[in-house]
Design a protein around this motif. Structure first.
Motif, PDB file in Angstrom:
ATOM      1  N   LEU A 144       1.214   1.608  30.287  1.00 51.48           N
ATOM      2  CA  LEU A 144       0.676   0.383  31.063  1.00 51.48           C
ATOM      3  C   LEU A 144       1.855  -0.514  31.270  1.00 51.48           C
ATOM      4  CD1 LEU A 144      -2.920  -0.664  29.935  1.00 51.48           C
ATOM      5  CD2 LEU A 144      -2.114   0.266  32.123  1.00 51.48           C
TER       6      LEU A 144
ATOM      7  N   ASP B 232      -0.569  -4.065  34.767  1.00 54.30           N
ATOM      8  CA  ASP B 232      -1.299  -2.951  35.327  1.00 54.30           C
ATOM      9  C   ASP B 232      -2.402  -3.008  34.308  1.00 54.30           C
ATOM     10  OD1 ASP B 232       0.550  -2.290  37.226  1.00 54.30           O
ATOM     11  OD2 ASP B 232       1.117  -0.493  35.990  1.00 54.30           O
ATOM     12  N   ASP B 233      -3.677  -2.179  34.956  1.00 51.25           N
ATOM     13  CA  ASP B 233      -4.880  -2.068  33.934  1.00 51.25           C
ATOM     14  C   ASP B 233      -5.448  -0.644  34.235  1.00 51.25           C
ATOM     15  OD1 ASP B 233      -6.440  -2.235  36.458  1.00 51.25           O
ATOM     16  OD2 ASP B 233      -6.608  -4.317  36.023  1.00 51.25           O
ATOM     17  N   CYS B 234      -6.556  -0.470  33.489  1.00 50.41           N
ATOM     18  CA  CYS B 234      -7.095   1.004  33.737  1.00 50.41           C
ATOM     19  C   CYS B 234      -8.509   0.743  33.331  1.00 50.41           C
ATOM     20  CB  CYS B 234      -6.179   2.137  32.966  1.00 50.41           C
ATOM     21  SG  CYS B 234      -6.359   1.823  31.435  1.00 50.41           S
ATOM     22  N   ASP B 235      -9.484   1.624  34.046  1.00 52.81           N
ATOM     23  CA  ASP B 235     -10.730   1.661  33.927  1.00 52.81           C
ATOM     24  C   ASP B 235     -11.164   2.609  32.807  1.00 52.81           C
ATOM     25  OD1 ASP B 235     -11.085  -0.505  35.578  1.00 52.81           O
ATOM     26  OD2 ASP B 235     -11.213   0.805  37.184  1.00 52.81           O
TER      27      ASP B 235
ATOM     28  N   GLN C   7     -11.969   7.925  31.454  1.00 53.67           N
ATOM     29  CA  GLN C   7     -10.802   7.080  31.439  1.00 53.67           C
ATOM     30  C   GLN C   7      -9.715   7.374  32.377  1.00 53.67           C
ATOM     31  OE1 GLN C   7      -7.786   7.286  29.940  1.00 53.67           O
ATOM     32  NE2 GLN C   7      -8.083   9.016  28.489  1.00 53.67           N
ATOM     33  N   SER C   8      -9.246   6.378  32.880  1.00 53.55           N
ATOM     34  CA  SER C   8      -8.213   6.562  33.790  1.00 53.55           C
ATOM     35  C   SER C   8      -6.836   6.005  33.637  1.00 53.55           C
ATOM     36  CB  SER C   8      -8.535   6.118  35.265  1.00 53.55           C
ATOM     37  OG  SER C   8      -8.459   4.498  35.280  1.00 53.55           O
ATOM     38  N   CYS C   9      -6.708   6.044  32.109  1.00 58.85           N
ATOM     39  CA  CYS C   9      -5.498   5.122  31.630  1.00 58.85           C
ATOM     40  C   CYS C   9      -4.104   6.268  31.649  1.00 58.85           C
ATOM     41  CB  CYS C   9      -5.724   4.797  30.370  1.00 58.85           C
ATOM     42  SG  CYS C   9      -6.996   3.758  30.178  1.00 58.85           S
TER      43      CYS C   9
ATOM     44  N   GLU D  52      -5.845  -3.845  30.033  1.00 57.65           N
ATOM     45  CA  GLU D  52      -5.076  -4.513  30.711  1.00 57.65           C
ATOM     46  C   GLU D  52      -3.849  -5.094  29.891  1.00 57.65           C
ATOM     47  OE1 GLU D  52      -4.418  -8.232  34.073  1.00 57.65           O
ATOM     48  OE2 GLU D  52      -6.307  -8.219  32.777  1.00 57.65           O
TER      49      GLU D  52
ATOM     50  N   THR E 178     -12.208  -2.828  31.148  1.00 53.35           N
ATOM     51  CA  THR E 178     -10.888  -2.356  31.776  1.00 53.35           C
ATOM     52  C   THR E 178      -9.916  -2.624  30.236  1.00 53.35           C
ATOM     53  OG1 THR E 178     -11.424  -3.486  33.649  1.00 53.35           O
ATOM     54  CG2 THR E 178      -9.314  -3.399  33.177  1.00 53.35           C
TER      55      THR E 178
END
Length: 135
Positions: A90, A94-97, A84-86, A59, A57
């Motif tokens: 951000l 918030d975060d993204c995987d 990735q889903s960024c 973040e 992740t």
């Protein structure tokens, strides 16, 4: 105007980029900071023609939005895939995987590097995998 100094702060179990206000400022200033949940992804003994996924992740742990400028994989790209889903930005909290898939077609040791470039600096996640013959 907020003047920031960006520098890398590697942690024991995370990597981060942190931009801090210039020392001596009277009022608390917003801080820009992003972290990854790990700085090393190691695929242990994956059989040839099989695959394994590992997720980590990114973040925003700071107080201001951080732009995600580029995410790239450098290395043995014929056996690793990056998904990735960024978002482009951000927001704080918030975060993204990000998911790395290891899919070897022959035995051997393989490696690479996920490079995440943000508006406040770069983060690196090392990736390695060992491909073994089917049992």
């Amino acid at each position: 105007m907020l003047t920031i100094i960006a520098f890398l702060l590697p942690g024991l179990f995370s990597s981060s980029v942190h931009a801090a206000p210039v020392p001596g400022a009277d009022a608390p200033r917003p801080v820009a900071r992003v972290e990854v949940s790990t700085f090393w992804v190691d695929f242990n003994d994956v059989e040839v023609d099989d695959h394994e996924d590992e997720e980590f992740t990114l973040e925003n742990t700071g107080d201001v939005p951080v732009k995600v400028e580029d995410i790239d994989f450098d290395g043995d790209s014929d056996v690793f895939d990056l998904d990735q889903s960024c978002p482009d930005v951000l927001e704080p909290g918030d975060d993204c995987d990000l998911t790395v898939t290891f899919h070897p077609e022959e035995p051997g040791r393989f490696s690479g590097d996920v490079e995440i470039e943000t508006s406040i600096g770069r983060l690196h996640v090392n990736v390695s995998g060992e491909a073994v013959d089917k049992f």
